[in-house]
Design an enzyme around this catalytic site. Structure first.
Site, PDB file in Angstrom:
ATOM      1  CG  HIS A 163      -2.001   0.992   1.175  1.00  0.00           C
ATOM      2  ND1 HIS A 163      -1.765   2.351   1.173  1.00  0.00           N
ATOM      3  CD2 HIS A 163      -3.340   0.836   1.082  1.00  0.00           C
ATOM      4  CE1 HIS A 163      -2.932   2.981   1.092  1.00  0.00           C
ATOM      5  NE2 HIS A 163      -3.903   2.084   1.034  1.00  0.00           N
TER       6      HIS A 163
ATOM      7  CD  GLU B 219      -6.512   3.309  -2.584  1.00  0.00           C
ATOM      8  OE1 GLU B 219      -7.207   2.362  -2.201  1.00  0.00           O
ATOM      9  OE2 GLU B 219      -5.611   3.197  -3.421  1.00  0.00           O
TER      10      GLU B 219
ATOM     11  NE  ARG C  98      -3.466   7.954  -1.805  1.00  0.00           N
ATOM     12  CZ  ARG C  98      -3.289   6.715  -2.259  1.00  0.00           C
ATOM     13  NH1 ARG C  98      -3.016   6.514  -3.530  1.00  0.00           N
ATOM     14  NH2 ARG C  98      -3.377   5.679  -1.456  1.00  0.00           N
TER      15      ARG C  98
ATOM     16  NE  ARG D  65      -5.142   0.187  -2.060  1.00  0.00           N
ATOM     17  CZ  ARG D  65      -5.912  -0.386  -1.151  1.00  0.00           C
ATOM     18  NH1 ARG D  65      -5.737  -1.653  -0.845  1.00  0.00           N
ATOM     19  NH2 ARG D  65      -6.857   0.294  -0.560  1.00  0.00           N
TER      20      ARG D  65
ATOM     21  CG  HIS E 119      -2.857  -2.831   2.559  1.00  0.00           C
ATOM     22  ND1 HIS E 119      -3.147  -2.494   3.863  1.00  0.00           N
ATOM     23  CD2 HIS E 119      -3.994  -2.621   1.844  1.00  0.00           C
ATOM     24  CE1 HIS E 119      -4.406  -2.083   3.928  1.00  0.00           C
ATOM     25  NE2 HIS E 119      -4.943  -2.164   2.722  1.00  0.00           N
ATOM     26  CG  HIS E 120      -5.293  -7.594   0.332  1.00  0.00           C
ATOM     27  ND1 HIS E 120      -6.412  -7.494   1.138  1.00  0.00           N
ATOM     28  CD2 HIS E 120      -5.571  -8.587  -0.543  1.00  0.00           C
ATOM     29  CE1 HIS E 120      -7.308  -8.376   0.757  1.00  0.00           C
ATOM     30  NE2 HIS E 120      -6.825  -9.054  -0.267  1.00  0.00           N
TER      31      HIS E 120
ATOM     32  NE  ARG F 183      -7.519  -5.542  -0.866  1.00  0.00           N
ATOM     33  CZ  ARG F 183      -7.743  -4.348  -0.310  1.00  0.00           C
ATOM     34  NH1 ARG F 183      -8.669  -3.535  -0.816  1.00  0.00           N
ATOM     35  NH2 ARG F 183      -7.034  -3.958   0.728  1.00  0.00           N
TER      36      ARG F 183
END
Ligand code: ADP
Length: 580
Positions: A370, A383, A386, A407, A513-514, A553
């Site tokens: 991220h 996010e 933004r 990302r 992050h993911h 993602r």
């Protein structure tokens, strides 16, 4: 009582402002309980929580009221927020820890300083115990809680196992919103161009076309119904905005600007508690039980017991492996020194348990960075900042990318800047519309200034970079006014400019992050074996699965993933259980 709280809060804000390091302060915080807010008063300094007192609560006598007694005691004793909740009173338990976090933040202290994992006393011999239910759900994050509520609504007797002392997992950290297409909320706001087909196209493009199209289609086609269902259980998401990597407005979030994760986890666990669904905290599943090729339960354990949980169906909702560095670096060695935004329980247990019974996995090496992580505390800067208008600048005071590109693209662009980091810039108008932004400021993460020059100086920019920053801001405000970003072609999150003083900047860099990869499932959430067939009785949903997000993602799709596939898993497992 209310007056007293207001007086206390004002007092605390004053104290917090004047607090010197190490000084003991008292503050008040709130968390959402079953029957309204639970209010706590906390006395602490930077290193110790001296007392936690519940000063207002209206929880269910004998259930929530027990948590109101026990959880504060446990927090005081452990000097940590990661204490055991009270089984059967998860909403109140979470409300108390949330309230303590708020009070600490209010007092100018950092709740992250009180997240030490509590060492359990050496357990003696464990007692064996057998439990029976229709469906055992492993994991009480977003996917597990959604599946539990849905399966219960479909008539199944559900038991949820959660290894941590609190519910919520990574879902609790989701700060943006839930991407959905073709919803009544979009319609009410005149957004008619953001339908299912556009949502599918954005998700596939964002994932570099690596996604499983059947899963993406299922997610998009069921997203409007999922958001209606959330509204039906008292969790509406009426606000709609754009998010990173999307060309349209899909991101649905709560009316009051709350982070979507804490909001949904509270609402879902409140619903689970109302329906009488049992959630066993501090109980870790270790193995899937199989009989004649079908899943028929799990083995699990807590401090005192070894459980054999017999069930007609098993749902794995254990989340990803973004806190398991051994597992991640096995797939991507370059991540060894990265920070992670993941909660400590994201260790990939479900993936490993599923593999042990023959499940296939997909895209395991696809691990998302991220772009906006505050490195000192690994805190994610949402996010949504933004989406609401914030921009990214480098140390030279200049923008360097379409701030709302996917990302992976933004993270890669950041790593090319001097020092491998950047700043996210926002203004007071944005703070007034986003609770997370206010929280970042309260946590001392942001530099601030009444003018662009002052902000640049406080960010540590020097020489030409100061003038360049002022020019960047003026050029950006002009681009917003004209609705056109000549420099980088950004085309969303441009409803408001950044002209309302004071101005803020947070230094950020990419962080893990993911984990996009995981257990292979079909659109009915059945787990697929390495032989290509569905494993009877075994279902999986959420971050533990792979295929939905492909190689990257999109922001807002994790929540859509866990609600849509959590619901399907609940329904399909209930159907399967009824037939067996
Ligand atoms: P998702 O968004 O897919 O729901 P989360 O990270 O929000 O993922 O939730 C996953 C939950 O599963 C976490 O609360 C985590 O602690 C829990 N969990 C992970 N492994 C186990 C396990 N072995 N037994 C019980 N719970 C587990």
């Amino acid at each position: 009582m209310k007056k007293l709280i207001v007086v206390l809060m004002i007092l605390m804000l004053v104290c917090a402002g004047a607090m010197a390091d190490g000084e003991k302060v008292t503050a008040v915080g709130r968390g959402q309980g079953i029957n309204g807010d639970v209010v706590v008063q906390v006395e602490a300094d930077a290193e110790k929580i001296y007392s936690v007192e519940v000063i207002e609560q209206n929880e269910t006598p004998g259930i929530g009221s027990v948590a109101a007694e026990k959880v504060p005691e446990a927090i005081e004793q452990a000097n940590s927020l990661l204490v055991d909740g009270v089984s059967g009173a998860t909403v109140t338990s979470v409300a108390i820890t949330t309230a303590v976090r708020e009070a600490l933040t209010e007092a100018g202290l950092d709740p992250a300083a009180f997240e030490t994992v509590v060492e359990k006393a050496e357990a003696g011999e464990k007692t064996e115990a057998e439990l029976t239910c229709d469906i055992v759900i492993v994991g009480a994050g977003g996917a597990g809680l959604t599946a539990a509520v849905r399966a219960n609504q479909a008539g199944a007797k559900v038991l949820v196992l959660e290894k941590m002392s609190m519910v919520g997992g990574n879902s609790l950290k989701a700060s943006g919103g839930m991407n959905c297409a073709g919803t009544k909320f979009q319609e009410a706001q005149g957004i008619t161009d953001s339908g299912v087909e556009e949502f599918i196209e954005d998700t596939m493009n964002g994932g570099h076309q690596m996604n499983d199209l059947a899963l993406v289609r299922t997610m998009a086609e069921n997203s409007a119904e999922a958001v209606d269902w959330l509204a039906s259980i008292g969790a509406p998401l009426p606000k709609v905005a754009a998010t990173g990597g999307t060309t349209h407005k899909y991101l649905h979030s709560p009316e009051d600007g709350s982070p979507v994760g804490t909001y949904l986890v509270a609402k879902l666990s409140e619903q689970a508690e109302k329906l009488g669904i049992e959630i066993m905290l501090n109980t870790k599943a270790t193995e899937i039980l199989m009989e004649n090729g079908a899943a028929v339960g799990v083995k699990a354990e807590d401090d005192a017991h070894l459980y054999t949980v017999k069930a007609k169906a098993v749902i794995l909702a254990t989340g990803g492996f973004g806190s398991n560095f051994e597992m991640m670096t096995g797939f991507n060695p370059s991540l060894a020194n990265a920070v992670t935004t993941n909660h400590p329980g994201a260790t990939g247990d479900g993936i490993l348990m599923a593999e042990a019974v023959g499940a296939a996995t997909v895209d395991m090496d696809q691990i998302q960075l991220h772009p906006t992580v505050y490195q000192a505390t690994s805190m994610l800067v949402s996010e949504k900042m933004r989406s609401l208008g914030a921009i990214l600048v480098n140390q030279e005071g200049k923008r360097f990318t379409n701030d709302l590109a996917t990302r992976d693209a933004v993270s890669a662009a950041e790593l090319e800047q001097t020092g491998g980091y950047a700043y996210i810039i926002f203004d007071q108008n944005l703070v007034d519309h986003n609770k997370s932004a206010a929280e970042y400021i309260a946590k001392g993460m942001a530099a601030t200034g009444e003018t662009y020059e002052k902000l640049a100086e406080n960010m540590g920019l020097t020489g030409d970079a100061v003038a360049a920053f002022v020019e960047t801001m003026n050029t950006w405000n002009k681009a917003v006014a004209e609705g056109k970003d000549e420099e980088f072609g950004r085309n969303n999150g441009m409803d408001d400019d950044l002209s309302t003083a004071p101005f803020y900047a947070i230094q950020i860099a990419p962080g893990i992050h993911h984990t996009m990869g995981g257990i292979k499932i079909n659109p009915d959430t059945e787990v697929i074996s390495t032989q290509g067939s569905a494993i009877p009785g075994l279902f999986a949903a959420g971050e533990t699965t792979g295929g939905v997000h492909g190689g990257n993602r999109i922001g807002g799709n994790a929540v859509c993933d866990f609600v849509v596939f959590g619901r399907i898993a609940g329904e399909k497992a209930a159907e399967y259980a009824a037939a067996h």
